[in-house]
Design an enzyme around this catalytic site. Structure first.
Site, mmCIF file in Angstrom:
data_model
loop_
_atom_site.group_PDB
_atom_site.id
_atom_site.type_symbol
_atom_site.label_atom_id
_atom_site.label_comp_id
_atom_site.label_asym_id
_atom_site.label_seq_id
_atom_site.Cartn_x
_atom_site.Cartn_y
_atom_site.Cartn_z
ATOM 1 N N ARG A 280 0.695 -1.314 0.181
ATOM 2 C CA ARG A 280 0.030 0.128 0.083
ATOM 3 C C ARG A 280 0.802 1.179 -0.039
ATOM 4 O O ARG A 280 2.120 1.255 0.528
ATOM 5 C CB ARG A 280 -0.850 -0.035 1.445
ATOM 6 C CG ARG A 280 -1.929 1.114 1.409
ATOM 7 C CD ARG A 280 -2.693 0.984 2.463
ATOM 8 N NE ARG A 280 -2.269 1.568 3.774
ATOM 9 C CZ ARG A 280 -2.413 1.648 4.948
ATOM 10 N NH1 ARG A 280 -3.863 0.943 5.178
ATOM 11 N NH2 ARG A 280 -2.013 2.091 5.818
ATOM 12 N N CYS B 264 0.022 5.528 0.829
ATOM 13 C CA CYS B 264 -0.955 6.609 1.018
ATOM 14 C C CYS B 264 -0.559 7.933 1.115
ATOM 15 O O CYS B 264 0.840 8.136 1.629
ATOM 16 C CB CYS B 264 -1.289 6.315 2.689
ATOM 17 S SG CYS B 264 -2.680 7.356 3.413
#
Length: 142
Positions: free
Chosen positions: A109, A111
């Site tokens: 991931r 962000c």
């Protein structure tokens, strides 16, 4: 690459695209999902009135609906990108995200904080999924 190998994925369980793009594109076993914001698929209206938790739940519901339309589930998601208009919301988003992606292996991931999102949203999430192992494993409540 042969364009006939590309398959658009569409579902009424997620908001219709508001521009010239697909909800997702499948090529072989790889699913590339467009970013989702907190739109209600039926009304096209934003959910949450700026409440980051409500928006995040709707965003993830929309995103997983697209993955499921291609025959996958949360365990098939291998990479996500989260876009936040305020990084101070990270902990709240992370808590909800961890409830959805609570498989043995969590997706890779990124962000990032962005200055603005469509429709005044506070969060947008996109993903890549590998569907070579099409296990139905969704943690989203219908």
């Amino acid at each position: 690459m042969n364009s006939s190998a590309l398959e658009p994925i569409e579902t009424k369980s997620a908001p219709a695209p508001v521009g010239p793009y697909s909800q997702a594109v499948l090529i072989e076993n790889w699913l590339y999902c467009s970013g989702q914001i907190a739109l209600d698929p039926e009304t096209g209206e934003m959910i949450g009135n700026g409440d980051i938790e409500k928006e995040t739940k709707q965003v993830l519901k929309n995103l997983i609906a697209v993955v499921e339309a291609a025959g996958g589930g949360t365990s098939n998601v291998i990479r996500t990108t989260i876009y936040l208009t305020d990084l101070s919301d990270f902990a709240k988003v992370n808590q909800i995200y961890s409830e959805i992606f609570n498989n043995k292996v969590s997706p890779a991931r990124a962000c990032v904080e962005v200055s603005n999102l469509p429709k005044g949203g506070k969060v947008e999430i996109d993903c890549v999924a590998w569907l070579g192992n099409k296990e139905k494993n969704s943690n989203i409540t219908k």
